[in-house]
Design a protein around this motif. Sequence first.
Motif, PDB file in Angstrom:
ATOM      1  N   ALA A  92      45.514  10.325  14.087  1.00 50.59           N
ATOM      2  CA  ALA A  92      46.848  10.710  14.543  1.00 50.59           C
ATOM      3  C   ALA A  92      46.762  11.603  15.776  1.00 50.59           C
ATOM      4  O   ALA A  92      47.547  11.456  16.725  1.00 50.59           O
ATOM      5  CB  ALA A  92      47.605  11.423  13.423  1.00 50.59           C
ATOM      6  N   TYR A 109      45.740   9.420  18.744  1.00 49.78           N
ATOM      7  CA  TYR A 109      46.845   8.539  19.150  1.00 49.78           C
ATOM      8  C   TYR A 109      47.907   9.321  19.913  1.00 49.78           C
ATOM      9  O   TYR A 109      48.367   8.885  20.978  1.00 49.78           O
ATOM     10  CB  TYR A 109      47.454   7.884  17.911  1.00 49.78           C
ATOM     11  N   HIS A 110      48.270  10.468  19.398  1.00 46.55           N
ATOM     12  CA  HIS A 110      49.336  11.237  20.057  1.00 46.55           C
ATOM     13  C   HIS A 110      48.881  11.786  21.403  1.00 46.55           C
ATOM     14  O   HIS A 110      49.603  11.697  22.399  1.00 46.55           O
ATOM     15  CB  HIS A 110      49.794  12.383  19.158  1.00 46.55           C
ATOM     16  N   TYR A 114      50.944  12.464  12.411  1.00 42.88           N
ATOM     17  CA  TYR A 114      51.662  11.929  13.570  1.00 42.88           C
ATOM     18  C   TYR A 114      53.073  12.490  13.627  1.00 42.88           C
ATOM     19  O   TYR A 114      53.581  12.854  14.704  1.00 42.88           O
ATOM     20  CB  TYR A 114      51.675  10.401  13.498  1.00 42.88           C
TER      21      TYR A 114
END
Length: 286
Positions: free
Chosen positions: A269, A272-273, A190
Motif C-alpha cells: 500500500a 502504491y500510494h 491504502y
Amino acid sequence: MEGKEEDVRVGANKFPERQPIGTSAQSDKDYKEPPPAPLFEPGELSSWSFWRAGIAEFIATFLFLYITVLTVMGVKRAPNMCASVGIQGIAWAFGGMIFALVYCTAGISGGHINPAVTFGLFLARKLSLTRAVFYMIMQCLGAICGAGVVKGFQPTPYQTLGGGANTVAPGYSKGSGLGAEIIGTFVLVYTVFSATDAKRSARDSHVPILAPLPIGFAVFLVHLATIPITGTGINPARSLGAAIIYNREHSWDDQWIFWVGPFIGAALAALYHQIVIRAIPFKSKN
C-alpha cells in the motif's frame, strides 16, 4: 443550426469551474511536499510529545482490544447468530472503535493503533525509525493489557470462548489466510494514506476532519470479508495480544500469518500510494 452550436460552445465556457478537479487541481501553489522524516532523530527522546504519543498509542490499543474481544466473546457465547450481534456486529465493533480512537488520538500520535499502519507510514518516511519502533512496542503492550483485563474479568469464559485469538478457519489453507491478511491490510493502509494525504488536506479543509470515518469504515468492510477466513487480523498487535493471553497451542500455529501478511500488505500500500498515486520518486526537486 449553426447558431445553436455557437450557443452551446459559449455556454460550455461561460461558467468555468471554480475549483479544478483531477490532476489539474494538483498544483504547487497550495502545497509543498514535506521533507521525509529522518531515519534516526535523537532529539525525539528528550521531547514530552514523543512519550505522550507512545502513551496515547498504548491506551488506544488497550481500549481497542478490550471492546473488540468482549464483542467476539459475546457472539460466541450466544446459542446462535440471531441471538447476538453476529459477524456484522463484530465488524462494527472493530470499525467503530478504530473510528473513535483515530478521532481521539490523531492529533497526538497520528492514531496508528496498528503496527502495520506504523510500518507503512515508516516506509513512506512519514516518521522516524525511533518513533516507529516505539509505537509498535506500545501498541503490542496495549493489546496484551487489553486482552489481559478481559481475561481478568472473565477468566473461564475467556478460555472457553477462544479469547478472540486469530486462527485460520478449518477448510482454508494457510495460503488463503495469508492472502486474506495481505489484501485486507492493503485496503486499510491504502485508505489511511488517502484519508490523511497532506496534499488533499491543503486543497480540501474537510479531509482531515473526516479522515477517521473512511479508516474505520475500511476496517469494518475488511472484517465482513475476512472474519470467516482468519477472524481478521490486519493488526499484528491485536493478534499478538490475544494469542499471548489466550496462550493455547493452536493460537500460535498461524501467528506468523498475522505478522507477515499485514506487513506485506502495508508495504504494498505504501509503495502504491507513494510511487503510483503520488509519483513522488519522479517529481523534480526544485
